[in-house]
Write a protein that holds these residues in place. Structure first.
Motif, PDB file in Angstrom:
ATOM      1  N   MET A   1       0.852  -1.199   0.000  1.00 31.51           N
ATOM      2  CA  MET A   1       0.000   0.000   0.000  1.00 31.51           C
ATOM      3  C   MET A   1       0.881   1.239   0.000  1.00 31.51           C
ATOM      4  N   GLN A   2       0.589   2.193  -0.880  1.00 33.41           N
ATOM      5  CA  GLN A   2       1.434   3.378  -0.969  1.00 33.41           C
ATOM      6  C   GLN A   2       1.154   4.334   0.182  1.00 33.41           C
ATOM      7  N   SER A   3       2.163   5.138   0.533  1.00 33.35           N
ATOM      8  CA  SER A   3       2.025   6.084   1.621  1.00 33.35           C
ATOM      9  C   SER A   3       1.180   7.272   1.182  1.00 33.35           C
ATOM     10  N   ALA A   4       0.709   8.036   2.177  1.00 32.41           N
ATOM     11  CA  ALA A   4      -0.064   9.241   1.868  1.00 32.41           C
ATOM     12  C   ALA A   4       0.796  10.242   1.107  1.00 32.41           C
ATOM     13  N   SER A   5       2.072  10.302   1.451  1.00 33.92           N
ATOM     14  CA  SER A   5       2.963  11.263   0.787  1.00 33.92           C
ATOM     15  C   SER A   5       3.161  10.894  -0.680  1.00 33.92           C
ATOM     16  N   ALA A   6       3.236   9.603  -0.970  1.00 34.02           N
ATOM     17  CA  ALA A   6       3.361   9.169  -2.363  1.00 34.02           C
ATOM     18  C   ALA A   6       2.095   9.501  -3.139  1.00 34.02           C
ATOM     19  N   ALA A   7       0.948   9.318  -2.497  1.00 28.53           N
ATOM     20  CA  ALA A   7      -0.325   9.652  -3.137  1.00 28.53           C
ATOM     21  C   ALA A   7      -0.407  11.150  -3.407  1.00 28.53           C
ATOM     22  N   ASN A   8       0.077  11.962  -2.468  1.00 30.19           N
ATOM     23  CA  ASN A   8       0.075  13.409  -2.654  1.00 30.19           C
ATOM     24  C   ASN A   8       0.983  13.824  -3.806  1.00 30.19           C
ATOM     25  N   LEU A   9       2.135  13.177  -3.914  1.00 27.53           N
ATOM     26  CA  LEU A   9       3.058  13.462  -5.007  1.00 27.53           C
ATOM     27  C   LEU A   9       2.391  13.164  -6.343  1.00 27.53           C
ATOM     28  N   GLN A  10       1.709  12.038  -6.411  1.00 28.83           N
ATOM     29  CA  GLN A  10       1.026  11.676  -7.651  1.00 28.83           C
ATOM     30  C   GLN A  10      -0.098  12.659  -7.972  1.00 28.83           C
ATOM     31  N   PHE A  11      -0.781  13.138  -6.942  1.00 27.41           N
ATOM     32  CA  PHE A  11      -1.809  14.151  -7.148  1.00 27.41           C
ATOM     33  C   PHE A  11      -1.205  15.424  -7.755  1.00 27.41           C
ATOM     34  N   VAL A  12      -0.068  15.843  -7.235  1.00 30.56           N
ATOM     35  CA  VAL A  12       0.591  17.052  -7.743  1.00 30.56           C
ATOM     36  C   VAL A  12       0.973  16.885  -9.208  1.00 30.56           C
ATOM     37  N   VAL A  13       1.584  15.761  -9.542  1.00 27.48           N
ATOM     38  CA  VAL A  13       2.014  15.527 -10.924  1.00 27.48           C
ATOM     39  C   VAL A  13       0.808  15.439 -11.854  1.00 27.48           C
ATOM     40  N   ARG A  14      -0.238  14.746 -11.425  1.00 29.91           N
ATOM     41  CA  ARG A  14      -1.450  14.637 -12.251  1.00 29.91           C
ATOM     42  C   ARG A  14      -2.078  16.019 -12.465  1.00 29.91           C
ATOM     43  N   THR A  15      -2.069  16.835 -11.430  1.00 27.34           N
ATOM     44  CA  THR A  15      -2.612  18.188 -11.551  1.00 27.34           C
ATOM     45  C   THR A  15      -1.793  19.024 -12.514  1.00 27.34           C
ATOM     46  N   ILE A  16      -0.469  18.941 -12.408  1.00 27.53           N
ATOM     47  CA  ILE A  16       0.421  19.655 -13.322  1.00 27.53           C
ATOM     48  C   ILE A  16       0.132  19.241 -14.765  1.00 27.53           C
ATOM     49  N   ALA A  17      -0.017  17.948 -14.975  1.00 26.52           N
ATOM     50  CA  ALA A  17      -0.279  17.435 -16.318  1.00 26.52           C
ATOM     51  C   ALA A  17      -1.598  17.974 -16.871  1.00 26.52           C
ATOM     52  N   GLN A  18      -2.629  17.963 -16.043  1.00 25.54           N
ATOM     53  CA  GLN A  18      -3.932  18.437 -16.492  1.00 25.54           C
ATOM     54  C   GLN A  18      -3.917  19.927 -16.806  1.00 25.54           C
ATOM     55  N   VAL A  19      -3.213  20.694 -15.983  1.00 23.62           N
ATOM     56  CA  VAL A  19      -3.091  22.132 -16.224  1.00 23.62           C
ATOM     57  C   VAL A  19      -2.390  22.388 -17.555  1.00 23.62           C
ATOM     58  N   ALA A  20      -1.347  21.629 -17.835  1.00 18.48           N
ATOM     59  CA  ALA A  20      -0.607  21.798 -19.088  1.00 18.48           C
ATOM     60  C   ALA A  20      -1.506  21.554 -20.293  1.00 18.48           C
ATOM     61  N   VAL A  21      -2.349  20.548 -20.201  1.00 19.50           N
ATOM     62  CA  VAL A  21      -3.260  20.224 -21.301  1.00 19.50           C
ATOM     63  C   VAL A  21      -4.387  21.261 -21.407  1.00 19.50           C
ATOM     64  N   ASP A  22      -4.971  21.608 -20.276  1.00 16.31           N
ATOM     65  CA  ASP A  22      -6.122  22.519 -20.277  1.00 16.31           C
ATOM     66  C   ASP A  22      -5.753  23.948 -20.676  1.00 16.31           C
ATOM     67  N   ASN A  23      -4.500  24.338 -20.449  1.00 15.18           N
ATOM     68  CA  ASN A  23      -4.082  25.720 -20.695  1.00 15.18           C
ATOM     69  C   ASN A  23      -3.169  25.859 -21.907  1.00 15.18           C
ATOM     70  N   GLU A  24      -3.250  24.901 -22.815  1.00 13.71           N
ATOM     71  CA  GLU A  24      -2.392  24.920 -24.003  1.00 13.71           C
ATOM     72  C   GLU A  24      -2.482  26.251 -24.756  1.00 13.71           C
ATOM     73  N   THR A  25      -3.678  26.700 -25.016  1.00 13.59           N
ATOM     74  CA  THR A  25      -3.855  27.939 -25.790  1.00 13.59           C
ATOM     75  C   THR A  25      -3.335  29.149 -25.029  1.00 13.59           C
ATOM     76  N   GLN A  26      -3.650  29.239 -23.754  1.00 13.92           N
ATOM     77  CA  GLN A  26      -3.186  30.364 -22.947  1.00 13.92           C
ATOM     78  C   GLN A  26      -1.663  30.439 -22.925  1.00 13.92           C
ATOM     79  N   PHE A  27      -1.026  29.304 -22.720  1.00  8.36           N
ATOM     80  CA  PHE A  27       0.436  29.295 -22.641  1.00  8.36           C
ATOM     81  C   PHE A  27       1.061  29.613 -24.007  1.00  8.36           C
ATOM     82  N   CYS A  28       0.414  29.155 -25.074  1.00  3.23           N
ATOM     83  CA  CYS A  28       0.908  29.492 -26.420  1.00  3.23           C
ATOM     84  C   CYS A  28       0.789  30.989 -26.673  1.00  3.23           C
TER      85      CYS A  28
END
Length: 217
Positions: A1-28
């Motif tokens: 079973m993964q630790s809470a800290s590992a789950a939080n890290l994955q949440f951060v990375v997943r959020t970063i990824a989603q922001v990159a996709v959702d804000n493609e036009t803005q960043f361009c």
């Protein structure tokens, strides 16, 4: 079973990824002011692969997880962004090698290591009007807050990071770019914020806004 800290890290990375996709036009659009306008496109193409392959990413340790993300980003993000962001994730992975549980000190170490990797890979530093101008002040703010309150909750730290990143990113408008394609525009780069710094701020804000209801790191 993964630790809470590992789950939080994955949440951060997943959020970063989603922001990159959702804000493609803005960043361009931000990048197009003084650059070639492909920053958002390049970032989105890499992070959409992270999202698509999410369930197959190695989660045996935080380091293994970050390393696989780094490899994907390096291979799939085009232009100069691939090496820069890939190096950031790779250095982050090295910072927590052989660890299963992450502490607040590890969070700072991950960010410091990522920033140092970006500096060396991009031959840049704070003040050159790059994403470092948001990433480093954000990291400093986190470190200072944890020094003052070592038991600060993760959600509180995320909020500190968000505010620091936004203030620092907005401040890049007054800077003259000295690295990357934007540096070719000289004084014309003054007056608009750096796209990479704004991306860091938007990502930090999304992390803070959506932080899971966990108290620990």
């Amino acid at each position: 079973m993964q630790s809470a800290s590992a789950a939080n890290l994955q949440f951060v990375v997943r959020t970063i990824a989603q922001v990159a996709v959702d804000n493609e036009t803005q960043f361009c659009d931000l990048d197009a002011v003084v650059g070639d306008g492909d920053f958002g496109y390049s970032l989105a193409r890499g992070f959409e692969i992270i999202i698509a392959d999410w369930d197959t990413i190695d989660r045996t340790s935080p380091s293994a997880f970050l390393q696989q993300v780094a490899i994907t980003i390096s291979k799939r993000v085009g232009g100069t962004s691939g090496p820069i962001w890939g190096t950031a994730f790779l250095r982050a992975a090295i910072a927590v090698r052989d660890k299963q549980d992450l502490t607040s000190d590890d969070v700072v170490a991950i960010l410091r290591s990522a920033a140092e990797g970006i500096k060396k890979r991009g031959n840049s530093d704070v003040g050159d009007k790059t994403l470092l101008d948001a990433l480093v002040p954000m990291t400093d703010a986190i470190a200072m807050h944890l020094t003052a309150d070592p038991t600060a909750a993760a959600a509180e730290i995320a909020e500190v990071a968000s505010k620091a990143a936004r203030a620092a990113a907005d401040a890049t408008s007054a800077m003259r770019a000295t690295r990357g394609r934007a540096s070719y525009t000289g004084d014309r780069s003054i007056g608009s914020p750096d796209a990479g710094a704004i991306a860091v701020a938007v990502m930090a804000e999304a992390v803070a806004r959506n932080w899971p209801p966990r108290a620990s790191l």
